[in-house]
Design a protein around this motif. Structure first.
Motif, PDB file in Angstrom:
ATOM      1  N   UNK A 138       0.832  -1.209   0.000  1.00  0.00           N
ATOM      2  CA  UNK A 138       0.000   0.000   0.000  1.00  0.00           C
ATOM      3  C   UNK A 138       0.860   1.249   0.000  1.00  0.00           C
ATOM      4  N   UNK A 139       1.960   1.226   0.744  1.00  0.00           N
ATOM      5  CA  UNK A 139       2.849   2.385   0.788  1.00  0.00           C
ATOM      6  C   UNK A 139       3.463   2.663  -0.579  1.00  0.00           C
ATOM      7  N   UNK A 140       3.847   1.605  -1.292  1.00  0.00           N
ATOM      8  CA  UNK A 140       4.464   1.816  -2.611  1.00  0.00           C
ATOM      9  C   UNK A 140       3.433   2.335  -3.605  1.00  0.00           C
ATOM     10  N   UNK A 141       2.213   1.831  -3.542  1.00  0.00           N
ATOM     11  CA  UNK A 141       1.163   2.367  -4.423  1.00  0.00           C
ATOM     12  C   UNK A 141       1.022   3.870  -4.202  1.00  0.00           C
ATOM     13  N   UNK A 142       0.973   4.289  -2.953  1.00  0.00           N
ATOM     14  CA  UNK A 142       0.812   5.715  -2.650  1.00  0.00           C
ATOM     15  C   UNK A 142       2.043   6.514  -3.039  1.00  0.00           C
ATOM     16  N   UNK A 143       3.234   5.957  -2.833  1.00  0.00           N
ATOM     17  CA  UNK A 143       4.449   6.694  -3.192  1.00  0.00           C
ATOM     18  C   UNK A 143       4.597   6.832  -4.699  1.00  0.00           C
ATOM     19  N   UNK A 144       4.134   5.836  -5.450  1.00  0.00           N
ATOM     20  CA  UNK A 144       4.175   5.952  -6.911  1.00  0.00           C
ATOM     21  C   UNK A 144       3.269   7.076  -7.398  1.00  0.00           C
TER      22      UNK A 144
ATOM     23  N   UNK B  23       2.273   9.789  -5.451  1.00  0.00           N
ATOM     24  CA  UNK B  23       2.649  11.085  -4.882  1.00  0.00           C
ATOM     25  C   UNK B  23       4.050  11.537  -5.281  1.00  0.00           C
ATOM     26  N   UNK B  24       4.949  10.591  -5.473  1.00  0.00           N
ATOM     27  CA  UNK B  24       6.345  10.941  -5.734  1.00  0.00           C
ATOM     28  C   UNK B  24       6.943   9.939  -6.720  1.00  0.00           C
ATOM     29  N   UNK B  25       6.496   9.964  -7.973  1.00  0.00           N
ATOM     30  CA  UNK B  25       6.925   8.939  -8.933  1.00  0.00           C
ATOM     31  C   UNK B  25       8.430   8.891  -9.162  1.00  0.00           C
ATOM     32  N   UNK B  26       9.134   9.994  -8.952  1.00  0.00           N
ATOM     33  CA  UNK B  26      10.576  10.006  -9.181  1.00  0.00           C
ATOM     34  C   UNK B  26      11.386   9.434  -8.036  1.00  0.00           C
ATOM     35  N   UNK B  27      10.728   8.980  -6.979  1.00  0.00           N
ATOM     36  CA  UNK B  27      11.442   8.430  -5.822  1.00  0.00           C
ATOM     37  C   UNK B  27      12.234   7.190  -6.201  1.00  0.00           C
ATOM     38  N   UNK B  28      13.327   6.984  -5.479  1.00  0.00           N
ATOM     39  CA  UNK B  28      14.131   5.770  -5.654  1.00  0.00           C
ATOM     40  C   UNK B  28      13.881   4.783  -4.509  1.00  0.00           C
ATOM     41  N   UNK B  29      12.729   4.960  -3.855  1.00  0.00           N
ATOM     42  CA  UNK B  29      12.422   4.128  -2.684  1.00  0.00           C
ATOM     43  C   UNK B  29      11.142   3.312  -2.852  1.00  0.00           C
ATOM     44  N   UNK B  30      10.746   3.072  -4.086  1.00  0.00           N
ATOM     45  CA  UNK B  30       9.546   2.268  -4.343  1.00  0.00           C
ATOM     46  C   UNK B  30       9.909   0.780  -4.217  1.00  0.00           C
ATOM     47  N   UNK B  31      10.014   0.290  -3.013  1.00  0.00           N
ATOM     48  CA  UNK B  31      10.557  -1.052  -2.766  1.00  0.00           C
ATOM     49  C   UNK B  31       9.620  -1.867  -1.881  1.00  0.00           C
ATOM     50  N   UNK B  32       9.424  -3.125  -2.273  1.00  0.00           N
ATOM     51  CA  UNK B  32       8.746  -4.124  -1.441  1.00  0.00           C
ATOM     52  C   UNK B  32       9.793  -5.173  -1.082  1.00  0.00           C
ATOM     53  N   UNK B  33      10.026  -5.350   0.212  1.00  0.00           N
ATOM     54  CA  UNK B  33      11.123  -6.193   0.692  1.00  0.00           C
ATOM     55  C   UNK B  33      10.578  -7.356   1.524  1.00  0.00           C
ATOM     56  N   UNK B  34      11.052  -8.562   1.244  1.00  0.00           N
ATOM     57  CA  UNK B  34      10.605  -9.729   1.985  1.00  0.00           C
ATOM     58  C   UNK B  34      11.619 -10.280   2.970  1.00  0.00           C
ATOM     59  N   UNK B  35      12.864  -9.773   2.907  1.00  0.00           N
ATOM     60  CA  UNK B  35      13.962 -10.369   3.677  1.00  0.00           C
ATOM     61  C   UNK B  35      14.042  -9.720   5.063  1.00  0.00           C
ATOM     62  N   UNK B  36      13.199 -10.196   5.963  1.00  0.00           N
ATOM     63  CA  UNK B  36      13.206  -9.710   7.346  1.00  0.00           C
ATOM     64  C   UNK B  36      14.149 -10.600   8.144  1.00  0.00           C
TER      65      UNK B  36
ATOM     66  N   UNK C  13      12.321 -14.805  -4.102  1.00  0.00           N
ATOM     67  CA  UNK C  13      12.112 -13.536  -4.821  1.00  0.00           C
ATOM     68  C   UNK C  13      11.898 -12.477  -3.742  1.00  0.00           C
ATOM     69  N   UNK C  14      12.990 -11.851  -3.334  1.00  0.00           N
ATOM     70  CA  UNK C  14      12.993 -11.106  -2.075  1.00  0.00           C
ATOM     71  C   UNK C  14      12.755  -9.612  -2.207  1.00  0.00           C
ATOM     72  N   UNK C  15      13.158  -8.999  -3.310  1.00  0.00           N
ATOM     73  CA  UNK C  15      13.099  -7.542  -3.409  1.00  0.00           C
ATOM     74  C   UNK C  15      12.509  -7.107  -4.744  1.00  0.00           C
ATOM     75  N   UNK C  16      11.450  -6.310  -4.676  1.00  0.00           N
ATOM     76  CA  UNK C  16      10.836  -5.709  -5.864  1.00  0.00           C
ATOM     77  C   UNK C  16      11.052  -4.202  -5.783  1.00  0.00           C
ATOM     78  N   UNK C  17      11.631  -3.617  -6.833  1.00  0.00           N
ATOM     79  CA  UNK C  17      11.786  -2.167  -6.894  1.00  0.00           C
ATOM     80  C   UNK C  17      11.102  -1.657  -8.156  1.00  0.00           C
ATOM     81  N   UNK C  18      10.352  -0.583  -7.988  1.00  0.00           N
ATOM     82  CA  UNK C  18       9.599  -0.006  -9.107  1.00  0.00           C
ATOM     83  C   UNK C  18      10.200   1.332  -9.508  1.00  0.00           C
ATOM     84  N   UNK C  19      10.059   1.654 -10.796  1.00  0.00           N
ATOM     85  CA  UNK C  19      10.684   2.837 -11.389  1.00  0.00           C
ATOM     86  C   UNK C  19       9.719   3.414 -12.426  1.00  0.00           C
TER      87      UNK C  19
END
Length: 309
Positions: A158-164, A166-179, A192-198
């Protein structure tokens, strides 16, 4: 990438390279692999294109149901089994057999998971795997008495959807599974641990980093799943799907997958499958399997091989 060449050749070339040149090694499962390190594939997702292999049948509905299951945050295999998806059964089945000493078949184990809620709660849970981390990453608050209490979970998706939005140029559009703190509690740490969107113009690109990849059985599912997630994210943010970039760490073929590898490398890809979204719901969490359709998919025959657990 040479646009005149079918994009699936990337996958087949990778498979051929690993089988011919991979480092042969003992692995966690005891089966043994041939492995290479640091690999990359790129797929154009525009015009509804989807990286769905044609040199063997990929059961894309099972992959789609798995992705929707991740988005619910569930960590129990029961909802998957109720939909006829058994791809996660091997790990809890192995645990049950070891703990109970019972010589139970997979079919009987799965049937009991579906029919017996108490049994499902005890033996069907995988620990805090993918979906738990994606939509309910745990937080803790430090109190004045020196103790920690559980805080609200973080919904990364949900956070990445909102950041895309509000701030599409961000370099922090990341979903991370490696806790790191919860890896030992997981039936299988995330592969498949890390998804980054651009965002580039009106196009949404996705890079998936996979720390460990079973190329014969896992990667076909992972590619479709990542493409599906990208399409859903794009639909929620008013963007068009751009490119899927897949990057592998330990990229391997199991030694007991030789028959599958040889058979698949003897085939040639053909056709251009399309993934159609029939509906865009209010949130990415409101999709169901009827929202997706695959067209122009005429794969060659099924190729099977054992799962290494």
């Amino acid at each position: 990438m040479d646009n005149a060449r079918h994009p699936e050749w990337q996958y087949l070339d990778l498979m051929r390279h690993i089988w011919a040149h991979g480092d042969e090694r003992v692995d966690r499962t005891g089966v043994g692999t041939r492995s290479v390190f640091g690999t990359m594939l790129r797929f154009d997702l525009s015009d509804d294109r989807v990286p769905l292999l044609t040199t063997k049948r990929v059961f894309w509905k099972a992959a789609a149901k798995e992705m929707l299951w991740f988005l619910t945050g569930s960590t129990n295999i029961r909802p998957l089994l109720e939909q006829g998806v058994s791809i996660w059964s091997d790990w809890p089945l192995k645990k049950y057999r070891q703990a109970s000493g019972a010589d139970i078949t997979q079919a009987d184990f799965e049937r009991r998971i579906v029919e017996d809620n108490a049994f499902a709660q005890r033996w069907g849970d995988l620990g805090p795997v993918y979906g738990k981390q994606w939509v309910d990453w745990p937080t803790y608050r430090y109190g004045p008495d020196g103790t920690y209490t559980r805080g609200p979970g973080i919904n990364q998706v949900a956070q990445v959807v909102e950041s895309l939005k509000a701030n599409p140029g961000s370099r922090r559009h990341i979903i991370e599974g490696w806790n790191v703190a919860e890896l030992d509690a997981m039936a299988l740490p995330p592969c498949h641990k890390t998804y980054q969107f651009h965002v580039a113009g009106d196009r949404l690109n996705c890079l998936l980093y996979q720390r460990s990849c079973d190329v014969a059985l896992g990667l076909p599912f992972n590619l479709f799943g990542a493409a599906l997630l990208t399409r859903m994210m794009a639909a929620q943010t008013g963007l068009q799907a751009g490119e899927l970039v897949w990057s592998g760490g330990d990229t391997h073929l199991y030694l007991n997958h030789g028959d599958l590898v040889e058979a698949q490398l003897g085939r040639q890809p053909a056709g251009q499958p399309r993934l159609v979204l029939n509906r865009v719901p209010d949130t990415i969490f409101d999709h169901d399997i009827a929202d997706f359709a695959v067209t122009d998919y005429e794969p060659q025959g099924v190729l099977r091989a054992p799962v290494a657990v």
